[in-house]
Design a protein around this motif. Structure first.
Motif, short mmCIF file in Angstrom:
data_model
loop_
_atom_site.label_atom_id
_atom_site.label_comp_id
_atom_site.label_asym_id
_atom_site.label_seq_id
_atom_site.Cartn_x
_atom_site.Cartn_y
_atom_site.Cartn_z
N LEU A 197 -8.98 -3.23 -8.22
CA LEU A 197 -8.26 -3.11 -9.48
C LEU A 197 -8.93 -2.10 -10.39
CD1 LEU A 197 -7.39 -6.80 -10.47
CD2 LEU A 197 -5.89 -5.08 -9.45
N GLY A 198 -8.11 -1.32 -11.07
CA GLY A 198 -8.54 -0.46 -12.15
C GLY A 198 -7.59 -0.66 -13.31
N THR A 199 -7.65 0.19 -14.31
CA THR A 199 -6.72 0.11 -15.43
C THR A 199 -6.06 1.47 -15.64
OG1 THR A 199 -8.45 0.64 -17.05
CG2 THR A 199 -8.05 -1.69 -16.58
N TRP A 200 -4.86 1.44 -16.22
CA TRP A 200 -4.21 2.69 -16.63
C TRP A 200 -3.60 2.46 -17.99
CZ3 TRP A 200 1.26 4.18 -16.62
CH2 TRP A 200 2.13 3.11 -16.38
N ALA A 201 -3.41 3.56 -18.73
CA ALA A 201 -2.93 3.50 -20.11
C ALA A 201 -3.82 2.60 -20.96
CB ALA A 201 -1.49 3.03 -20.17
N ALA A 202 -5.08 2.50 -20.56
CA ALA A 202 -6.13 1.80 -21.31
C ALA A 202 -5.97 0.29 -21.37
CB ALA A 202 -6.22 2.34 -22.74
N LYS A 203 -4.90 -0.27 -20.74
CA LYS A 203 -4.76 -1.72 -20.87
C LYS A 203 -4.11 -2.41 -19.67
CE LYS A 203 -0.42 -1.37 -23.52
NZ LYS A 203 0.28 -1.80 -24.74
N TYR A 204 -3.46 -1.68 -18.78
CA TYR A 204 -2.74 -2.33 -17.68
C TYR A 204 -3.58 -2.36 -16.41
CZ TYR A 204 1.37 -1.74 -20.63
OH TYR A 204 2.26 -1.79 -21.68
N LYS A 205 -3.62 -3.53 -15.77
CA LYS A 205 -4.29 -3.63 -14.48
C LYS A 205 -3.41 -2.98 -13.41
CE LYS A 205 -6.92 -7.88 -15.25
NZ LYS A 205 -7.17 -9.27 -14.77
N ALA A 206 -4.06 -2.30 -12.47
CA ALA A 206 -3.32 -1.63 -11.42
C ALA A 206 -4.09 -1.73 -10.12
CB ALA A 206 -3.07 -0.16 -11.78
N LEU A 207 -3.36 -1.98 -9.04
CA LEU A 207 -3.95 -2.18 -7.72
C LEU A 207 -3.81 -0.92 -6.88
CD1 LEU A 207 -5.05 -4.30 -5.59
CD2 LEU A 207 -2.63 -4.64 -4.97
N VAL A 208 -4.91 -0.52 -6.25
CA VAL A 208 -4.89 0.61 -5.32
C VAL A 208 -5.62 0.20 -4.04
CG1 VAL A 208 -4.73 2.40 -7.09
CG2 VAL A 208 -6.98 1.58 -6.36
N ASP A 209 -5.55 1.05 -3.03
CA ASP A 209 -6.18 0.76 -1.75
C ASP A 209 -7.70 0.73 -1.86
OD1 ASP A 209 -3.88 0.63 0.01
OD2 ASP A 209 -3.69 2.80 -0.25
N ASP A 210 -8.31 -0.14 -1.09
CA ASP A 210 -9.75 -0.14 -0.85
C ASP A 210 -9.93 -0.28 0.66
OD1 ASP A 210 -12.44 -0.51 -0.55
OD2 ASP A 210 -12.64 -2.01 -2.13
N PHE A 211 -10.17 0.84 1.33
CA PHE A 211 -10.27 0.82 2.79
C PHE A 211 -11.56 0.17 3.27
CE2 PHE A 211 -7.45 4.45 1.83
CZ PHE A 211 -6.31 3.98 2.45
N GLY A 212 -12.42 -0.20 2.32
CA GLY A 212 -13.64 -0.93 2.67
C GLY A 212 -13.46 -2.43 2.69
N GLY A 213 -12.24 -2.89 2.46
CA GLY A 213 -11.98 -4.33 2.55
C GLY A 213 -12.25 -5.10 1.28
N GLY A 214 -12.09 -4.45 0.12
CA GLY A 214 -12.31 -5.14 -1.15
C GLY A 214 -11.35 -6.30 -1.35
N ARG A 215 -11.81 -7.29 -2.11
CA ARG A 215 -11.02 -8.50 -2.35
C ARG A 215 -10.57 -8.54 -3.81
NH1 ARG A 215 -12.96 -14.51 -0.47
NH2 ARG A 215 -12.99 -13.34 1.51
N VAL A 216 -9.31 -8.92 -4.02
CA VAL A 216 -8.74 -9.03 -5.37
C VAL A 216 -8.17 -10.44 -5.53
CG1 VAL A 216 -6.99 -8.18 -6.97
CG2 VAL A 216 -8.19 -6.57 -5.48
N TYR A 217 -8.50 -11.07 -6.65
CA TYR A 217 -8.03 -12.44 -6.91
C TYR A 217 -6.84 -12.41 -7.87
CZ TYR A 217 -12.28 -14.09 -4.68
OH TYR A 217 -13.27 -14.34 -3.77
N GLY A 218 -5.91 -13.32 -7.65
CA GLY A 218 -4.73 -13.43 -8.50
C GLY A 218 -3.94 -14.67 -8.14
N HIS A 219 -2.64 -14.51 -7.98
CA HIS A 219 -1.77 -15.65 -7.67
C HIS A 219 -0.66 -15.24 -6.71
CE1 HIS A 219 -3.66 -17.05 -11.41
NE2 HIS A 219 -3.36 -18.27 -10.99
N GLY A 220 -0.24 -16.19 -5.91
CA GLY A 220 0.89 -16.00 -5.02
C GLY A 220 2.14 -16.62 -5.62
N PHE A 221 3.29 -16.00 -5.31
CA PHE A 221 4.56 -16.51 -5.83
C PHE A 221 5.64 -16.24 -4.79
CE2 PHE A 221 8.58 -15.71 -8.18
CZ PHE A 221 8.76 -16.98 -8.70
N LEU A 222 6.45 -17.25 -4.51
CA LEU A 222 7.52 -17.11 -3.53
C LEU A 222 8.79 -16.62 -4.22
CD1 LEU A 222 8.21 -17.50 -0.54
CD2 LEU A 222 9.00 -19.82 -1.10
#
Length: 337
Positions: free
Chosen positions: A262-287
């Motif tokens: 995760l990084g940020t853009w526009a100084a406030k929004y979280k944004a997800l990009v690739d991590d080919f090293g296998g980084g882990r990101v925590y959040g929530h699942g939704f069906l």
């Protein structure tokens, strides 16, 4: 759907305006250059068009709350509020129509063809049949209506259809066309593309490889219900509930994914990009139950994101349950760490 409602509001928002407000104010060089870049004006044309626009009693004005809803995406494309209001106006649309050469129409880019527009059914385009004829549509367009006290109808078309509509509009006529964008969803049928944290161009990840990562259990483009992983503003049940409406109950499950950061853009929004090293990101699942709900999510995230495949690790009372799902990957540029 919040973003659709916001766009529909634009067509109804005409405000009172003092034409002398800017009469003695010099137009900043930055604003002139913005209009040159966005609309293809020469410098003297930009100055003249800006002055005339600011002196227009009936110019379109976007309510501040609506602009806040869409401003991040539009600023990324170079617009400020005034320039975007002008881009929606009949004044600018008429200039575009006049510039279009019917004998040699320009070919819209792939991005333009994939863009989504709302055309208000009024005036020269009173109904779906008229729009179908003017835009040369093979079938009647999808129609959406607002939820206000008065019924306003909007037809949904793409960029290529919009170009045909502008070229075929009768001389002197105008219409209201609102530009909206949604996260791209282009899931390959026979490969893992696109998958978070996976370079699908590598030989071992191609469909012809016996060790290919892609499996039939990965969600397809039209598979519903489908699990999504949320990591930012969508991982809030209240916000998600308002976005989807009462017909789509909200229940988020703690989860994580592998292959992103995760990084940020526009100084406030979280944004997800690739991590080919296998980084882990925590959040929530939704069906996500159906296409209607998914479309609301895609419009909310805008064209700054795309839908990609991922494995979602759901934390349940019975342990961790791994499901094949989807998430939104940022595509609009570099992130702030």
């Amino acid at each position: 759907m919040d973003i659709l409602q916001a766009c529909e509001d634009l067509a109804n928002s005409i405000t009172s305006f003092n034409p002398f407000e800017y009469s003695d104010v010099e137009i900043p060089k930055e604003q002139i250059q913005r209009w040159q870049h966005l609309f293809g004006f020469r410098e003297e044309e930009a100055i003249k068009e800006l002055s005339n626009w600011r002196a227009d009693f009936g110019r379109t004005s976007i309510p501040l709350l609506v602009w806040q809803e869409i401003s991040q995406e539009k600023k990324r494309l170079g617009y400020d509020k005034e320039a975007y209001e002008y881009s929606l106006s009949s004044r600018w649309l008429s200039r575009q129509a006049k510039a279009q050469n019917p004998t040699s129409p320009s070919s819209p880019t792939k991005t333009q063809a994939e863009s989504i527009y709302l055309v208000k059914l009024e005036g020269s385009i009173p109904d779906a049949a008229a729009l179908q004829r003017l835009a040369e549509l093979p079938a009647p367009p999808e129609i959406k209506s607002d939820q206000g006290e008065t019924t306003e109808l909007f037809a949904v078309i793409n960029g290529k259809e919009k170009e045909k509509l502008l070229a075929n509009l009768p001389t002197g006529s105008s219409t209201t066309i609102l530009s909206i964008s949604r996260a791209r969803k282009d899931l390959s049928h026979d490969s893992a593309y696109p998958t978070l944290g996976l370079d699908t161009t590598l030989p071992q990840n191609r469909p012809s490889s016996p060790t290919a990562t892609h499996q039939k259990s990965h969600p397809g483009k039209e598979d519903y219900p489908v699990w999504y992983f949320f990591y930012g503003t969508l991982a809030d049940e209240d916000r998600l509930g308002r976005l989807l409406g009462p017909d789509h109950p909200v229940s988020l499950i703690p989860a994580w994914i592998i292959g992103g950061r995760l990084g940020t853009w526009a100084a406030k929004y979280k944004a997800l990009v690739d991590d080919f090293g296998g980084g882990r990101v925590y959040g929530h699942g939704f069906l996500v139950q159906d296409k209607e709900a998914e479309d609301a999510l895609r419009y909310y995230e805008t064209g700054a994101y795309e839908v990609v495949r991922c494995e979602i690790y759901l934390e349940t009372h019975h342990g961790v349950n791994i499901v094949k799902g989807l998430t939104f990957r940022f595509t609009a540029g570099n992130l702030e760490e």
